[in-house]
Motif scaffolding. Structure first.
Motif, PDB file in Angstrom:
ATOM      1  N   ASN A   2       0.833  -1.196   0.000  1.00 36.81           N
ATOM      2  CA  ASN A   2       0.000   0.000   0.000  1.00 36.81           C
ATOM      3  C   ASN A   2       0.872   1.251   0.000  1.00 36.81           C
ATOM      4  O   ASN A   2       1.911   1.285   0.664  1.00 36.81           O
ATOM      5  CB  ASN A   2      -0.903   0.026   1.232  1.00 36.81           C
ATOM      6  N   PRO A   3       0.439   2.329  -0.684  1.00 37.39           N
ATOM      7  CA  PRO A   3       1.212   3.570  -0.644  1.00 37.39           C
ATOM      8  C   PRO A   3       0.871   4.383   0.603  1.00 37.39           C
ATOM      9  O   PRO A   3      -0.249   4.331   1.110  1.00 37.39           O
ATOM     10  CB  PRO A   3       0.757   4.300  -1.915  1.00 37.39           C
ATOM     11  N   CYS A   4       1.825   5.135   1.098  1.00 40.07           N
ATOM     12  CA  CYS A   4       1.605   6.059   2.205  1.00 40.07           C
ATOM     13  C   CYS A   4       0.628   7.136   1.749  1.00 40.07           C
ATOM     14  O   CYS A   4       0.747   7.669   0.646  1.00 40.07           O
ATOM     15  CB  CYS A   4       2.941   6.684   2.617  1.00 40.07           C
ATOM     16  N   LEU A   5      -0.341   7.470   2.586  1.00 40.32           N
ATOM     17  CA  LEU A   5      -1.354   8.445   2.205  1.00 40.32           C
ATOM     18  C   LEU A   5      -0.808   9.866   2.093  1.00 40.32           C
ATOM     19  O   LEU A   5      -1.453  10.731   1.510  1.00 40.32           O
ATOM     20  CB  LEU A   5      -2.505   8.429   3.219  1.00 40.32           C
ATOM     21  N   LEU A   6       0.364  10.112   2.654  1.00 40.57           N
ATOM     22  CA  LEU A   6       0.943  11.455   2.597  1.00 40.57           C
ATOM     23  C   LEU A   6       2.019  11.600   1.518  1.00 40.57           C
ATOM     24  O   LEU A   6       1.962  12.504   0.700  1.00 40.57           O
ATOM     25  CB  LEU A   6       1.510  11.840   3.965  1.00 40.57           C
ATOM     26  N   CYS A   7       3.002  10.710   1.526  1.00 43.05           N
ATOM     27  CA  CYS A   7       4.111  10.849   0.575  1.00 43.05           C
ATOM     28  C   CYS A   7       3.974   9.915  -0.625  1.00 43.05           C
ATOM     29  O   CYS A   7       4.752  10.035  -1.583  1.00 43.05           O
ATOM     30  CB  CYS A   7       5.442  10.611   1.280  1.00 43.05           C
ATOM     31  N   MET A   8       3.029   8.977  -0.559  1.00 41.91           N
ATOM     32  CA  MET A   8       2.728   8.020  -1.626  1.00 41.91           C
ATOM     33  C   MET A   8       3.825   6.990  -1.864  1.00 41.91           C
ATOM     34  O   MET A   8       3.767   6.224  -2.838  1.00 41.91           O
ATOM     35  CB  MET A   8       2.418   8.765  -2.943  1.00 41.91           C
ATOM     36  N   LYS A   9       4.829   6.920  -0.998  1.00 40.92           N
ATOM     37  CA  LYS A   9       5.839   5.879  -1.119  1.00 40.92           C
ATOM     38  C   LYS A   9       5.256   4.550  -0.631  1.00 40.92           C
ATOM     39  O   LYS A   9       4.393   4.536   0.253  1.00 40.92           O
ATOM     40  CB  LYS A   9       7.074   6.238  -0.289  1.00 40.92           C
ATOM     41  N   PRO A  10       5.720   3.436  -1.164  1.00 46.53           N
ATOM     42  CA  PRO A  10       5.208   2.140  -0.720  1.00 46.53           C
ATOM     43  C   PRO A  10       5.506   1.912   0.764  1.00 46.53           C
ATOM     44  O   PRO A  10       6.571   2.271   1.260  1.00 46.53           O
ATOM     45  CB  PRO A  10       5.972   1.137  -1.591  1.00 46.53           C
ATOM     46  N   ILE A  11       4.541   1.334   1.464  1.00 47.11           N
ATOM     47  CA  ILE A  11       4.707   1.030   2.886  1.00 47.11           C
ATOM     48  C   ILE A  11       5.168  -0.410   3.026  1.00 47.11           C
ATOM     49  O   ILE A  11       4.483  -1.336   2.587  1.00 47.11           O
ATOM     50  CB  ILE A  11       3.389   1.231   3.656  1.00 47.11           C
ATOM     51  N   THR A  28      -1.457   3.176   7.231  1.00 48.43           N
ATOM     52  CA  THR A  28      -1.839   4.229   6.292  1.00 48.43           C
ATOM     53  C   THR A  28      -0.674   5.175   5.998  1.00 48.43           C
ATOM     54  O   THR A  28      -0.707   5.893   5.008  1.00 48.43           O
ATOM     55  CB  THR A  28      -3.013   5.044   6.842  1.00 48.43           C
ATOM     56  N   LEU A  29       0.327   5.197   6.893  1.00 48.49           N
ATOM     57  CA  LEU A  29       1.496   6.051   6.721  1.00 48.49           C
ATOM     58  C   LEU A  29       2.767   5.221   6.766  1.00 48.49           C
ATOM     59  O   LEU A  29       2.846   4.208   7.469  1.00 48.49           O
ATOM     60  CB  LEU A  29       1.568   7.104   7.827  1.00 48.49           C
ATOM     61  N   CYS A  30       3.781   5.667   6.041  1.00 43.76           N
ATOM     62  CA  CYS A  30       5.091   5.040   6.156  1.00 43.76           C
ATOM     63  C   CYS A  30       5.726   5.454   7.478  1.00 43.76           C
ATOM     64  O   CYS A  30       5.247   6.381   8.142  1.00 43.76           O
ATOM     65  CB  CYS A  30       5.974   5.452   4.982  1.00 43.76           C
ATOM     66  N   ASP A  31       6.790   4.794   7.860  1.00 47.01           N
ATOM     67  CA  ASP A  31       7.426   5.093   9.146  1.00 47.01           C
ATOM     68  C   ASP A  31       7.935   6.526   9.207  1.00 47.01           C
ATOM     69  O   ASP A  31       7.830   7.187  10.252  1.00 47.01           O
ATOM     70  CB  ASP A  31       8.585   4.117   9.396  1.00 47.01           C
ATOM     71  N   ASP A  74      -9.147  15.751   1.025  1.00 51.25           N
ATOM     72  CA  ASP A  74      -8.564  14.412   0.886  1.00 51.25           C
ATOM     73  C   ASP A  74      -9.105  13.543   2.016  1.00 51.25           C
ATOM     74  O   ASP A  74      -8.471  13.356   3.046  1.00 51.25           O
ATOM     75  CB  ASP A  74      -7.040  14.501   0.940  1.00 51.25           C
ATOM     76  N   LEU A  75     -10.303  13.003   1.818  1.00 54.16           N
ATOM     77  CA  LEU A  75     -11.002  12.285   2.878  1.00 54.16           C
ATOM     78  C   LEU A  75     -10.275  11.032   3.339  1.00 54.16           C
ATOM     79  O   LEU A  75     -10.472  10.575   4.468  1.00 54.16           O
ATOM     80  CB  LEU A  75     -12.419  11.918   2.432  1.00 54.16           C
ATOM     81  N   ALA A  76      -9.438  10.468   2.490  1.00 58.72           N
ATOM     82  CA  ALA A  76      -8.705   9.257   2.876  1.00 58.72           C
ATOM     83  C   ALA A  76      -7.819   9.515   4.090  1.00 58.72           C
ATOM     84  O   ALA A  76      -7.521   8.594   4.863  1.00 58.72           O
ATOM     85  CB  ALA A  76      -7.857   8.762   1.705  1.00 58.72           C
ATOM     86  N   LEU A  77      -7.417  10.775   4.298  1.00 65.15           N
ATOM     87  CA  LEU A  77      -6.538  11.098   5.425  1.00 65.15           C
ATOM     88  C   LEU A  77      -7.236  10.961   6.774  1.00 65.15           C
ATOM     89  O   LEU A  77      -6.583  10.992   7.818  1.00 65.15           O
ATOM     90  CB  LEU A  77      -5.966  12.506   5.273  1.00 65.15           C
ATOM     91  N   ALA A  78      -8.551  10.809   6.779  1.00 66.48           N
ATOM     92  CA  ALA A  78      -9.258  10.565   8.037  1.00 66.48           C
ATOM     93  C   ALA A  78      -8.853   9.226   8.634  1.00 66.48           C
ATOM     94  O   ALA A  78      -9.013   8.998   9.837  1.00 66.48           O
ATOM     95  CB  ALA A  78     -10.763  10.596   7.809  1.00 66.48           C
ATOM     96  N   GLN A  79      -8.302   8.343   7.812  1.00 62.09           N
ATOM     97  CA  GLN A  79      -7.863   7.036   8.298  1.00 62.09           C
ATOM     98  C   GLN A  79      -6.614   7.119   9.171  1.00 62.09           C
ATOM     99  O   GLN A  79      -6.361   6.229   9.985  1.00 62.09           O
ATOM    100  CB  GLN A  79      -7.560   6.111   7.115  1.00 62.09           C
ATOM    101  N   VAL A  80      -5.831   8.183   8.992  1.00 61.44           N
ATOM    102  CA  VAL A  80      -4.511   8.264   9.621  1.00 61.44           C
ATOM    103  C   VAL A  80      -4.579   8.159  11.141  1.00 61.44           C
ATOM    104  O   VAL A  80      -3.773   7.472  11.772  1.00 61.44           O
ATOM    105  CB  VAL A  80      -3.802   9.570   9.203  1.00 61.44           C
ATOM    106  N   PHE A  81      -5.561   8.843  11.759  1.00 64.31           N
ATOM    107  CA  PHE A  81      -5.640   8.861  13.212  1.00 64.31           C
ATOM    108  C   PHE A  81      -6.850   8.092  13.744  1.00 64.31           C
ATOM    109  O   PHE A  81      -7.280   8.304  14.878  1.00 64.31           O
ATOM    110  CB  PHE A  81      -5.677  10.307  13.711  1.00 64.31           C
ATOM    111  N   ALA A  82      -7.398   7.206  12.922  1.00 63.82           N
ATOM    112  CA  ALA A  82      -8.592   6.453  13.327  1.00 63.82           C
ATOM    113  C   ALA A  82      -8.343   5.608  14.579  1.00 63.82           C
ATOM    114  O   ALA A  82      -9.169   5.578  15.493  1.00 63.82           O
ATOM    115  CB  ALA A  82      -9.064   5.567  12.171  1.00 63.82           C
ATOM    116  N   LYS A  83      -7.215   4.950  14.636  1.00 60.04           N
ATOM    117  CA  LYS A  83      -6.916   4.097  15.784  1.00 60.04           C
ATOM    118  C   LYS A  83      -6.781   4.922  17.060  1.00 60.04           C
ATOM    119  O   LYS A  83      -7.323   4.553  18.120  1.00 60.04           O
ATOM    120  CB  LYS A  83      -5.630   3.310  15.546  1.00 60.04           C
ATOM    121  N   GLU A  84      -6.074   6.042  16.969  1.00 59.26           N
ATOM    122  CA  GLU A  84      -5.867   6.886  18.145  1.00 59.26           C
ATOM    123  C   GLU A  84      -7.185   7.469  18.651  1.00 59.26           C
ATOM    124  O   GLU A  84      -7.412   7.560  19.867  1.00 59.26           O
ATOM    125  CB  GLU A  84      -4.896   8.017  17.812  1.00 59.26           C
TER     126      GLU A  84
END
Length: 203
Positions: A2-11, A28-31, A74-84
């Motif tokens: 999957n690509p990182c939702l911010l930088c689009m690099k592969p995770i 959803t994000l790379c390290d 960019d609604l996909a970014l709502a996933q970034v902090f879903a767990k928190e």
């Protein structure tokens, strides 16, 4: 991958038995992007607003995320902090999102706070409506503090003598949350707490 939702690099992810059976939530994000966000966990107690818990600092990384999420839609970014956000509540919490004015919601096409809660899989109820189209982010600290009557109860609202937990994306002066809490308290709420994703300290 999957690509990182911010930088689009592969995770890159390490295979585990949880991921094999589909039990592990995909990143959803790379390290590198994940490390940019600074956890704050600021907790404060008050009077009208009994307590507020803010999860992250408002730094450059969070400013970029918020701009891309709210204003570039960019609604996909709502996933970034879903767990928190999910971890910030219990199944017994009565969650009340801070609403947008209907006109603002129409222009933006989505409610950013409700979308965050939907991604976090936390149910909520609507009790408040916004009475002004003013944008808090465009006002000075004093202008925010001087604002009055930002909210009122929706006609069908039934407020009980229990604890409600307000949710907003960002806490700056606290005006928005305190005014929302005041409306709920006047309507009969026993206690009003709040959770915000971000804490910004405006000078």
């Amino acid at each position: 991958m999957n690509p990182c939702l911010l930088c689009m690099k592969p995770i890159s992810e390490i295979a585990s038995w949880q991921s094999f059976f589909g039990l592990e939530k995909k990143k959803t994000l790379c390290d590198d992007c994940s490390k940019r966000f600074v956890r704050a966990d600021i907790k404060e107690d008050g009077y009208v607003l009994d307590s507020v818990h803010s999860l992250y600092e408002y730094d450059d990384a969070m400013r970029d995320w918020l701009h891309q999420y709210k204003f570039l839609q960019d609604l996909a970014l709502a996933q970034v902090f879903a767990k928190e956000l999910w971890q910030s509540f219990s199944s017994k919490d009565i969650i009340v999102p801070i609403p947008m004015h209907p006109e603002r919601a129409r222009l933006r096409t989505f409610s950013h706070v409700e979308t965050l809660l939907n991604e976090a899989k936390r149910p909520y109820i609507q009790l408040l409506k916004k009475t002004t189209t003013g944008v808090m982010g465009e006002k000075s600290k004093q202008e925010r503090l001087d604002m009055e009557n930002l909210f009122e109860l929706i006609p069908s609202a039934a407020v009980q003598p229990i604890t409600y937990r307000l949710v907003d994306d960002i806490y700056t002066t606290g005006t928005t949350l305190r005014q929302a809490a005041a409306v709920l308290k006047r309507a009969g709420a026993a206690r009003v707490e709040a959770v915000t994703l971000i804490r910004s300290i405006q000078k």
